[in-house]
Motif scaffolding. Sequence first.
Motif, short mmCIF file in Angstrom:
data_model
loop_
_atom_site.label_atom_id
_atom_site.label_comp_id
_atom_site.label_asym_id
_atom_site.label_seq_id
_atom_site.Cartn_x
_atom_site.Cartn_y
_atom_site.Cartn_z
N LEU A 56 0.82 -1.22 0.00
CA LEU A 56 0.00 0.00 0.00
C LEU A 56 0.85 1.27 0.00
O LEU A 56 0.46 2.27 -0.62
CB LEU A 56 -0.99 -0.03 1.16
CG LEU A 56 -2.19 -0.90 0.76
CD1 LEU A 56 -2.73 -1.67 1.93
CD2 LEU A 56 -3.27 -0.08 0.09
N LEU A 87 -10.48 4.46 2.45
CA LEU A 87 -9.64 3.31 2.82
C LEU A 87 -9.00 3.56 4.19
O LEU A 87 -8.96 2.68 5.06
CB LEU A 87 -8.55 3.14 1.76
CG LEU A 87 -7.97 1.75 1.53
CD1 LEU A 87 -9.04 0.75 1.17
CD2 LEU A 87 -6.92 1.80 0.43
N PHE A 144 -11.87 3.69 7.15
CA PHE A 144 -12.34 2.35 7.55
C PHE A 144 -11.17 1.48 8.03
O PHE A 144 -11.35 0.61 8.88
CB PHE A 144 -13.08 1.68 6.39
CG PHE A 144 -14.42 2.30 6.12
CD1 PHE A 144 -15.43 2.29 7.07
CD2 PHE A 144 -14.68 2.92 4.91
CE1 PHE A 144 -16.66 2.87 6.83
CE2 PHE A 144 -15.91 3.50 4.65
CZ PHE A 144 -16.90 3.49 5.61
N THR A 190 -2.61 -5.72 11.40
CA THR A 190 -2.78 -6.18 10.02
C THR A 190 -3.49 -5.13 9.16
O THR A 190 -3.43 -5.18 7.94
CB THR A 190 -3.58 -7.51 9.95
OG1 THR A 190 -4.80 -7.30 10.67
CG2 THR A 190 -2.84 -8.67 10.55
N TYR A 191 -4.18 -4.19 9.83
CA TYR A 191 -4.88 -3.13 9.08
C TYR A 191 -4.04 -1.85 8.98
O TYR A 191 -4.51 -0.86 8.42
CB TYR A 191 -6.23 -2.82 9.73
CG TYR A 191 -7.20 -4.00 9.67
CD1 TYR A 191 -7.83 -4.34 8.49
CD2 TYR A 191 -7.45 -4.76 10.80
CE1 TYR A 191 -8.70 -5.42 8.43
CE2 TYR A 191 -8.32 -5.85 10.76
CZ TYR A 191 -8.94 -6.16 9.57
OH TYR A 191 -9.80 -7.23 9.51
N LEU A 199 -3.49 -0.63 5.42
CA LEU A 199 -4.70 -0.01 4.83
C LEU A 199 -4.89 1.40 5.40
O LEU A 199 -5.18 2.34 4.65
CB LEU A 199 -5.94 -0.84 5.15
CG LEU A 199 -6.20 -2.09 4.33
CD1 LEU A 199 -7.45 -2.79 4.85
CD2 LEU A 199 -6.40 -1.75 2.86
#
Lengths: 426, 167
Positions: free
Chosen positions: B64, B109, B112, B135-136, B139
């Motif tokens: 990302l 993105l 959230f 893990t997010y 994002l």
Amino acid sequence: MEIAILFGVFALLLVLGVPIAFAISTATLATVVYLGLPPVVVVQQVSAGFNKISLLAIPLFIFTGELMMRGGISDRLISLASSLVGHLRGGLGQVSVLASTLFGGVSGSALADVSAIGPTIIPQMAKRGFSKDYAVDVTVSASLVALLLPPSHNLILFSAVAGGGVSIADLFAAGIVPALMLAIGIMGAAYWLARVRGYPTEPFPGFGEVLKRLVAAIPGLLMIFVIFGGIRAGIFTAVESSAIAVLYALLVCLLIYRALGWKEFWAAATHAARSSGAVLFVIGAAGAFGWLIAYLQIPGAVVESLNALTDDRNVALLLMLVSLLIMGTFLDLAPKIIIVTPIFLPVARAYGIDPMHFGVIMVLAGGLGLMMPPIGSVLFVGSAIGGITITEAMRSIWPFFFAALTVLLLVTFIPALSLTLPAIWR
Amino acid sequence: MTAKRSGLTGTFDLLANATVMIASIALVSLVLVLAWQVIGRYVLNASPGWTEPVALTLMSISALFGAAIAVRAESHFSFPTVMESSPPVIRAFLRFVSRLIGVVFGAALSWFGFFLMIDSWDTPMAGAPAPEGLTYAGLAFGGALIGIFSLERLLAGSPAKPTHEGA
């Protein structure tokens, strides 16, 4: 209605030039909102799209290709190829094909292949009297061989999107015969065109020189045995092999060839991070798209429509092949694999087509799109290296395109070409 | 105005350099983590359980953040034929729409992503002594960077040298 929103918004944004990842996500979000589902589900599915172990291999094999390109491996492979086939009709054209095949076997990326081989071979060809369009076209088409050879990250991508059940090791094995057929087909086209245009050959340097260059190239060539042999022997998984490949490339370029400094290493890492980011971003976005396709039961509807049209497996294959070739004119290879696989793979399975066979067809058909405008990214890079326009490059692309198309048709309708090796090695 | 503009460009440049550095370090760390998995299995005779979830987290950060850099370079996969063959006014409008979608998408993105990260922060990651919320992180932060660099393109126009990624 929801299917119309999903594909309508996606097609509209795609045509307007919006990046594919944004177009997919916006279309998914619009449909999710229409269905009355919470929008956070889209982000959850994007995250799930990233959370696949097999995807870990993609950035690392891209990194390996970048290291090899900058670390002296490609120069030695070109030198070896030159001594082996430079004396054939088409001389350096044949060298380009063989060098691309050897490099493709260690990088697995068409773009890395054309970027590594092109800057050396295209100017040399122009200097020796080959027209630039020939030099660019033979190099661009030869680089497609890399798409089918281990460690092709496009085959890994197909395996990941196929959702398990299609082993990466088997897919690697399935791509080998079609890749070699493609190399031979392109060599044939290069030979024919060189004969028509009266291009020169290189003098044979003698067996002693061939042996010397082979010895120099061996450390780089061993990469394919490290990767493929390691996976096949069960020493490590396909994902682990990608990390081992990076370390092996570092070892060869740093300690044996001594061609990689800190600057080149950092350039390889940053370029790999950016390139793999662009690929993985589409994968993540398509994770939500794929989930919605399954939620709306679209594959089942496509199977029903095709069943109404034909129950002949070969006709269904032909219809899918034509669709893949048309999509290849406006979708780059990675997005095409990601978007089309969730729809077409269940259809292929319903007609009894082996997923491995279908994966090879998908990647090869997509490869043809890479050498043709308007999407042809590999053609664009090759033309930029050769310093010619796309229109000039198009002048002699056709013999190579038809050679690749012939191989694609043979691979499509003779499944044994891709399924025999995996069966033998399993 | 020019000084203000160059100051803004300098800030974006700094942010881009930091982004590419984090993406690259995550990529190199990914190599080391997976290599350790093999070493653990054959040399230490004990397969470490933490390597897979950590590798996935590193990949999502690298991907990302790398995607954000590609947004800045406008080198993402697209089908630009219609846009490029349009008259200049329409082309400029289509570019504006495309960049605006990038800003909104990046912001969504990130929003959230942060929501999911905070929501799952107290849950332990399966196999690793770290919070599941990590893990997010890719994002949440990568999404923010995608939005910021889309905004930069919206304000500053096209980058100097477009490139193409993939294949």
